[in-house]
Design an enzyme around this catalytic site. Sequence first.
Site, PDB file in Angstrom:
ATOM      1  N   GLU A 119       2.115  -6.690  11.506  1.00 12.74           N
ATOM      2  CA  GLU A 119       1.648  -6.419  10.136  1.00 12.74           C
ATOM      3  C   GLU A 119       2.710  -5.730   9.289  1.00 12.74           C
ATOM      4  OE1 GLU A 119      -1.851  -4.032  10.963  1.00 12.74           O
ATOM      5  OE2 GLU A 119      -0.793  -2.221  10.390  1.00 12.74           O
ATOM      6  N   TYR A 145      -6.698   7.572  13.058  1.00 14.76           N
ATOM      7  CA  TYR A 145      -6.567   6.278  12.386  1.00 14.76           C
ATOM      8  C   TYR A 145      -7.748   5.353  12.701  1.00 14.76           C
ATOM      9  CZ  TYR A 145      -5.491   1.414  11.853  1.00 14.76           C
ATOM     10  OH  TYR A 145      -5.600   0.089  11.522  1.00 14.76           O
ATOM     11  N   GLU A 173      -8.411 -11.295  10.258  1.00 15.98           N
ATOM     12  CA  GLU A 173      -8.969  -9.969   9.980  1.00 15.98           C
ATOM     13  C   GLU A 173      -9.675  -9.999   8.623  1.00 15.98           C
ATOM     14  OE1 GLU A 173      -6.029  -6.903   9.334  1.00 15.98           O
ATOM     15  OE2 GLU A 173      -7.404  -5.342   9.995  1.00 15.98           O
ATOM     16  N   HIS A 188      -3.048 -10.569   8.879  1.00 15.22           N
ATOM     17  CA  HIS A 188      -3.453  -9.244   8.422  1.00 15.22           C
ATOM     18  C   HIS A 188      -4.388  -9.362   7.211  1.00 15.22           C
ATOM     19  CE1 HIS A 188      -1.886  -5.052   7.046  1.00 15.22           C
ATOM     20  NE2 HIS A 188      -2.737  -4.905   8.034  1.00 15.22           N
ATOM     21  N   ASN A 237       0.819  -1.213   0.000  1.00 20.32           N
ATOM     22  CA  ASN A 237       0.000   0.000   0.000  1.00 20.32           C
ATOM     23  C   ASN A 237       0.858   1.270   0.000  1.00 20.32           C
ATOM     24  OD1 ASN A 237      -2.369   1.434   0.078  1.00 20.32           O
ATOM     25  ND2 ASN A 237      -2.862   0.955   2.209  1.00 20.32           N
ATOM     26  N   HIS A 274     -14.205  -4.460  11.258  1.00 18.77           N
ATOM     27  CA  HIS A 274     -13.748  -3.160  11.769  1.00 18.77           C
ATOM     28  C   HIS A 274     -14.911  -2.236  12.067  1.00 18.77           C
ATOM     29  CE1 HIS A 274      -9.496  -3.061   9.760  1.00 18.77           C
ATOM     30  NE2 HIS A 274      -9.724  -4.173  10.398  1.00 18.77           N
ATOM     31  N   HIS A 307      -1.869   0.950  16.648  1.00 15.05           N
ATOM     32  CA  HIS A 307      -1.160   1.451  15.466  1.00 15.05           C
ATOM     33  C   HIS A 307       0.163   2.145  15.795  1.00 15.05           C
ATOM     34  CE1 HIS A 307      -1.552   2.225  11.033  1.00 15.05           C
ATOM     35  NE2 HIS A 307      -2.157   1.076  11.176  1.00 15.05           N
ATOM     36  N   ARG A 327       0.733 -11.155  13.494  1.00 14.72           N
ATOM     37  CA  ARG A 327      -0.166 -10.349  12.642  1.00 14.72           C
ATOM     38  C   ARG A 327       0.303 -10.223  11.189  1.00 14.72           C
ATOM     39  NH1 ARG A 327      -4.336  -8.779  11.686  1.00 14.72           N
ATOM     40  NH2 ARG A 327      -4.273  -6.518  11.737  1.00 14.72           N
ATOM     41  N   GLU A 369      -3.464  -4.548  19.579  1.00 18.05           N
ATOM     42  CA  GLU A 369      -2.523  -4.702  18.462  1.00 18.05           C
ATOM     43  C   GLU A 369      -1.554  -3.528  18.383  1.00 18.05           C
ATOM     44  OE1 GLU A 369      -4.590  -4.885  14.740  1.00 18.05           O
ATOM     45  OE2 GLU A 369      -2.751  -4.575  13.581  1.00 18.05           O
ATOM     46  N   ARG A 398     -13.350  -5.295  15.863  1.00 22.92           N
ATOM     47  CA  ARG A 398     -12.325  -4.337  16.266  1.00 22.92           C
ATOM     48  C   ARG A 398     -13.004  -2.999  16.510  1.00 22.92           C
ATOM     49  NH1 ARG A 398      -7.297  -1.874  12.696  1.00 22.92           N
ATOM     50  NH2 ARG A 398      -8.860  -0.347  12.089  1.00 22.92           N
ATOM     51  N   TRP A 406       2.150   6.943  12.359  1.00 20.98           N
ATOM     52  CA  TRP A 406       0.746   6.890  11.928  1.00 20.98           C
ATOM     53  C   TRP A 406       0.156   5.528  12.242  1.00 20.98           C
ATOM     54  CZ3 TRP A 406      -1.691   3.839   8.075  1.00 20.98           C
ATOM     55  CH2 TRP A 406      -3.075   4.106   7.954  1.00 20.98           C
ATOM     56  N   ASP A 427      -6.178  -3.485   1.695  1.00 20.80           N
ATOM     57  CA  ASP A 427      -4.996  -3.371   0.840  1.00 20.80           C
ATOM     58  C   ASP A 427      -4.299  -4.714   0.608  1.00 20.80           C
ATOM     59  OD1 ASP A 427      -4.557  -1.924   3.626  1.00 20.80           O
ATOM     60  OD2 ASP A 427      -2.606  -2.786   3.169  1.00 20.80           O
ATOM     61  N   ASP A 464      -6.662  -1.685  17.857  1.00 20.43           N
ATOM     62  CA  ASP A 464      -5.358  -1.470  17.210  1.00 20.43           C
ATOM     63  C   ASP A 464      -4.776  -0.140  17.694  1.00 20.43           C
ATOM     64  OD1 ASP A 464      -3.203  -1.241  15.508  1.00 20.43           O
ATOM     65  OD2 ASP A 464      -4.324  -1.750  13.685  1.00 20.43           O
TER      66      ASP A 464
HETATM   67  O1  KDG Z   1      -1.745  -0.253   4.590  1.00 22.62           O
HETATM   68  C1  KDG Z   1      -1.812  -0.063   5.960  1.00 22.62           C
HETATM   69  C2  KDG Z   1      -2.965  -0.836   6.536  1.00 22.62           C
HETATM   70  O2  KDG Z   1      -2.952  -2.153   6.050  1.00 22.62           O
HETATM   71  C3  KDG Z   1      -2.946  -0.883   8.033  1.00 22.62           C
HETATM   72  O3  KDG Z   1      -2.938   0.406   8.549  1.00 22.62           O
HETATM   73  C4  KDG Z   1      -4.160  -1.648   8.499  1.00 22.62           C
HETATM   74  O4  KDG Z   1      -3.451  -1.544  10.772  1.00 22.62           O
HETATM   75  C5  KDG Z   1      -4.108  -2.077   9.906  1.00 22.62           C
HETATM   76  C6  KDG Z   1      -4.922  -3.247  10.268  1.00 22.62           C
HETATM   77  O5  KDG Z   1      -4.792  -3.674  11.418  1.00 22.62           O
HETATM   78  O6  KDG Z   1      -5.654  -3.727   9.439  1.00 22.62           O
HETATM   79 MG    MG Z   2      -3.120  -2.958  12.375  1.00 17.89          MG
END
Ligand code: KDG
Ligand code: MG
Length: 408
Positions: free
Chosen positions: A268, A159, A345, A318, A37, A122, A218, A289, A242, A147, A408, A322, A216
């Site tokens: 991930e 996010y 997921e 994951h 991605n 999600h 992140h 993940r 996560e 989630r 991010w 994407d 998550d």
């Molecule tokens: O491309 C980035 C995403 O795949 C990611 O941010 C998604 O964190 C993510 C998730 O847990 O699906």
């Molecule tokens: Mg994630």
Amino acid sequence: MRISSADVVVTSPDRNFVTLKITTDDGLTGLGDATLNGRELAVAAYLTEHVVPLIIDRDPHRIEDTWQFLYRSAYWRRGPVTMAAIAAVDMALWDIKGKAASLPVYQLLGGASRTGIRAYGHASGLDLESLFDSIRMHQSLGFTAIRVQTAVPGLRAVYGVAASAGEGTRYDYEPARRQALPAEEDWDTAAYLRHLPTVFDAVRAEFGPELTLLHDGHHRMTPNQAARLGRSLEPYDLFWLEDCTPAENPEALRRVRSQTTTPLAIGEVFNTAFDYQTLITEQLIDYVRSAVTHTGGLTPMKKLMDFAAMYQIKSGIHGPTDISPVGMAAALHLDLAIHNFGIQEYMPHGELTNEVFRQSFSFTDGDLHPGEQPGLGVELDEGAAARFPYERAYLPFNRLLDGTVHDW
Ligand code: KDG
Ligand code: MG
């Protein structure tokens, strides 16, 4: 049987995807997902310029040998671009082997260990009302595990949270964000740490103790902040927390682990089993993940999960949008076969994506199944793919309230 051609297809139905199609002199075809991605064309070029010439005329049945050859002969190992390219070849060869044997890939990986693959969806909300609506919408689709991501008071864009409740309560990692430069989101860890436990408290009060909940982080917290969050979420019985700390530093999870019993998931952004060595042998995590697409394919993912099984660590592969339907199908075959499956997921793809990638996997009563088609069970409609040319797109990035760039 020999590989007679290999073509890289870049298409952008609802978002960008990179797919490798390998054809044999017997007329069999295999597909592999190489989507990274926001950096899609780097993998497309790596495949076209450096990998495709190496695989023409090879025996497609020699999956392990081809994997080792591509990994070791490059000298420059690992990294998301390299490993996504190797993954695409690996998936395509498993697809071909399945078609040659007239068996779905999960049968070649040892056969089914379960009847279905439990998936999580999600949900997100700008406030409790829209979050509850989003959770109910996912329950009505059949999801039994959800989630939960939430807006944080004082922050503009966060996010995992759909920008407005009217947007179908869905947050996507681009395509909505196809634009010249990355979108800017904002972040304040202190506000998040204060707010998140109140949201889980309200969700548990509304939906009861049995609904499986995940979250998550992140990659945004320090080990100490993550430990505090893990502890404050313990009363709400999460399935996992996560990416609580940035993934580059596995040692950070020692601190988190020693302070909380909230289960931890990470990986991930990892691309080899080596990234997990400390995390697995010290049992610092509960769930792996990785995406099959970003970890070099099914061949190393099966080994990674067998290694994790020795330490009672399970899978949580994951599966955001994407990951293309090809990468998703590969994950489902692995999920069905391994003993230490945890959860999968699942963010359903959009209609245009489903037109380009004809799939045979199913989602019923919260469970996914890869189907019984020989190979991976996904076919690419190249005519449809050609209707959607690549459009440059970036993932968003974060700034703290004082303007400092943050994870991010
Ligand atoms: O491309 C980035 C995403 O795949 C990611 O941010 C998604 O964190 C993510 C998730 O847990 O699906
Ligand atoms: Mg994630």
